[in-house]
Design a protein around this motif. Structure first.
Motif, PDB file in Angstrom:
ATOM      1  N   ARG A   1     -33.169  67.673  51.795  1.00 39.77           N
ATOM      2  CA  ARG A   1     -32.484  68.219  50.615  1.00 39.77           C
ATOM      3  C   ARG A   1     -31.072  68.675  50.973  1.00 39.77           C
ATOM      4  NH1 ARG A   1     -37.623  70.319  49.796  1.00 39.77           N
ATOM      5  NH2 ARG A   1     -37.059  72.442  50.448  1.00 39.77           N
TER       6      ARG A   1
ATOM      7  N   ASP B   1     -38.721  77.318  51.218  1.00 39.91           N
ATOM      8  CA  ASP B   1     -39.553  76.357  51.954  1.00 39.91           C
ATOM      9  C   ASP B   1     -40.009  75.239  51.018  1.00 39.91           C
ATOM     10  OD1 ASP B   1     -41.955  77.157  50.579  1.00 39.91           O
ATOM     11  OD2 ASP B   1     -42.199  78.811  51.974  1.00 39.91           O
ATOM     12  N   ASP B   2     -40.652  74.241  51.602  1.00 41.64           N
ATOM     13  CA  ASP B   2     -41.019  73.044  50.846  1.00 41.64           C
ATOM     14  C   ASP B   2     -42.128  73.308  49.844  1.00 41.64           C
ATOM     15  OD1 ASP B   2     -39.128  71.693  52.349  1.00 41.64           O
ATOM     16  OD2 ASP B   2     -40.589  71.096  53.880  1.00 41.64           O
TER      17      ASP B   2
ATOM     18  N   ILE C   1     -30.005  75.695  53.488  1.00 45.06           N
ATOM     19  CA  ILE C   1     -31.169  75.691  52.590  1.00 45.06           C
ATOM     20  C   ILE C   1     -30.733  75.166  51.230  1.00 45.06           C
ATOM     21  CG2 ILE C   1     -33.131  77.008  51.696  1.00 45.06           C
ATOM     22  CD1 ILE C   1     -32.344  79.293  53.561  1.00 45.06           C
TER      23      ILE C   1
ATOM     24  N   TYR D   1     -30.722  77.068  47.274  1.00 40.43           N
ATOM     25  CA  TYR D   1     -30.718  78.489  47.625  1.00 40.43           C
ATOM     26  C   TYR D   1     -29.361  79.081  47.245  1.00 40.43           C
ATOM     27  CZ  TYR D   1     -31.885  82.741  50.211  1.00 40.43           C
ATOM     28  OH  TYR D   1     -32.178  84.036  50.557  1.00 40.43           O
TER      29      TYR D   1
ATOM     30  N   ASN E   1     -36.750  70.368  53.307  1.00 38.30           N
ATOM     31  CA  ASN E   1     -35.459  71.057  53.220  1.00 38.30           C
ATOM     32  C   ASN E   1     -34.385  70.304  53.997  1.00 38.30           C
ATOM     33  OD1 ASN E   1     -33.768  73.524  52.605  1.00 38.30           O
ATOM     34  ND2 ASN E   1     -33.677  73.489  54.843  1.00 38.30           N
TER      35      ASN E   1
END
Length: 371
Positions: free
Chosen positions: A283, A255-256, A234, A237, A280
C-alpha cells in the motif's frame, strides 16, 4: 480524600511566555504554592499584551496568558533593585523549586542563577530553560526553533511551503522535558537532601521529539520530506477524506487486519485482497491508488454513520474537529478548570493516579503594578 501531591511545596516562577509557566501551573494543579515573579520594569509577563482582536484592549489577563497561569499568585519585582532582589532571596530560602527562562548569562547578571540561590538554600532545585543550551546566548523563540529543528520543513503539503505548527509545539515539548527533569531531581533530593540544576533547551527538546522522522535519516538514510497529513511508512494513516455530507475524517489504519475491516465496512472487501494493496508494504508503494479508491468510497458515506461502523469494527478513525467541537467531547470537558467569575482554563495535568487530589485553582492573576 487524599492530600494534594505537592501540598507543602513552594515554587518560584522566574519564567514567562509558555514553556516555563506551563510547568508552574502543573505544580499548582498538584497542590504546590506557586509565586509568579513578574518583571515590574516591563509590566509583567509579555503574554499579558498578546491579545486577540476580539479581546478587551485594557485587559492584562488575555486568553494566551490564561493558557498556563492558573493557580498562581503574581509578585511584581524589579530584580535590579536591591530591595526587590532581597525579597526574592527571602522567598528562595523557603522554596523547593525555581523555574527560570533567562538567556544564558542573564540570570547571573541579576544574581538569581542557580549558584546564587543555592548559597541561600542548598536544597533548591532550579529548572532553567534556554533556547540552545547554556553555551549559546541566543534567545529561544518557538517559531524559530520549529524552523531550525526540522518541524517546519516537515509540516505542510508536499507542494506547499514549510509551515509552523499552530500551537507553540516546541515550548510544549520543552515544558514536558522540564517537568520530567524536575520530578527526577525531586526524587533524588528525597534520597540525598541536595538540590541541583536542571537544564533543558528548546532545540534539544525538539530534536528529541523528531522520533521516527529523525531515525528515517539516521537509520534509513532518507531525508524526510513534507507529505501533508500522510505517513511515510503506513497507508492509509493520517489521510483526510471527505464524506457524502461534506464532513472530514481521518483514518489511522495500522495493520492489514484493520485494512480488511475498513474495506468490508466500505462495501469493497475485494480491494483488500488485491495483491497490490493487501499488505501495508504494497500500500505504501501504491499510496496514490489506495487514497483515490478510499476517497471515492468514503464520498458515498455519511460521516457519523461511517465512523460508528468503523468504531464497531475497531478500525481507528475520527472526525476532523474544529477547536469549538473539541470542547464538546466528554474527555475535553474533564480537562477544564473552573472558577467563579472566570472563563474556563485547561489543565496541564492530564494523567490520573489511583489516589490523586487535583487542587481547585484560582484563575490567572491580574497584574497589579507595585506602588
Amino acid at each position: 480524600m487524599p492530600e494534594a501531591v505537592f501540598k507543602d511545596m513552594l515554587v518560584l516562577e522566574l519564567a514567562s511566555v509558555l514553556a516555563g509557566p506551563s510547568v508552574g501551573q502543573f505544580f499548582a494543579e498538584l497542590g504546590a504554592r506557586v509565586i509568579k515573579i513578574e518583571n515590574a520594569a516591563t509590566q509583567g509577563d509579555v503574554t499579558r499584551s498578546w491579545k486577540l482582536k476580539t479581546e478587551d484592549p485594557e485587559t492584562n489577563v488575555p486568553a494566551y496568558f490564561s493558557a498556563v497561569n492558573w493557580g498562581k499568585t503574581s509578585l511584581p519585582l524589579d530584580l535590579t533593585k536591591a530591595g526587590d532582589l532581597q525579597q526574592l532571596y527571602t522567598l528562595a530560602a523557603q522554596a523547593d523549586v525555581v523555574i527560570a527562562s533567562y538567556k544564558p548569562g542573564d540570570a547571573e547578571k541579576l544574581k538569581v542563577d542557580f549558584a546564587s540561590l543555592q548559597k541561600i538554600n542548598p536544597r533548591i532545585i532550579y529548572g532553567h530553560i534556554t533556547g540552545y543550551g547554556p553555551a549559546d546566548a541566543r534567545a529561544g523563540y518557538d517559531a524559530v526553533v520549529q524552523a531550525e529543528s526540522g518541524f517546519m520543513y516537515l509540516n505542510g503539503q508536499a507542494d506547499g511551503p514549510p509551515t509552523k505548527m499552530p500551537v507553540a509545539l516546541v515550548d510544549v515539548l520543552t515544558a514536558h522535558q522540564l517537568k520530567e527533569g524536575l520530578l527526577v531531581a525531586l526524587l533524588q533530593r528525597a534520597r540525598t537532601g541536595q538540590g541541583q540544576l536542571v537544564q533543558v533547551s528548546l532545540l534539544e527538546s525538539a530534536v528529541s521529539a523528531l522520533s521516527n522522522q529523525g531515525t528515517a535519516y539516521l537509520v534509513a538514510g532518507q531525508n524526510p520530506q513534507r507529505m501533508g497529513s500522510e505517513h511515510p511508512t503506513i497507508v492509509p494513516y493520517g489521510s483526510v477524506y471527505t464524506s457524502k455530507d461534506q464532513k472530514q475524517l481521518v483514518l489511522a489504519v495500522g495493520d492489514d487486519r484493520q485494512f480488511r475491516r475498513l474495506c468490508q465496512v466500505l462495501g469493497a472487501p475485494d480491494f483488500a485482497e488485491d495483491p497490490k494493496y493487501s499488505t501495508n508494504y504494497y500500500r505504501v508503494q501504491h499510496r496514490q491508488e489506495v487514497n483515490a479508491q478510499l476517497c471515492r468510497l468514503i464520498a458515498q458515506q455519511e460521516r457519523e454513520t461511517l465512523l460508528q461502523a468503523l468504531h464497531r469494527q475497531h478500525v481507528p478513525a475520527g472526525a476532523v474537529n474544529a477547536v469549538a467541537e473539541v470542547f464538546a467531547l466528554p474527555q475535553a470537558q474533564h480537562m477544564l478548570l473552573h472558577a467563579a467569575g472566570a472563563k474556563p482554563g485547561i489543565r496541564q495535568v492530564a494523567f490520573k493516579l489511583a489516589e490523586q487530589n487535583l487542587s481547585s485553582l484560582s484563575p490567572p492573576p491580574v497584574y497589579t503594578a507595585p506602588e
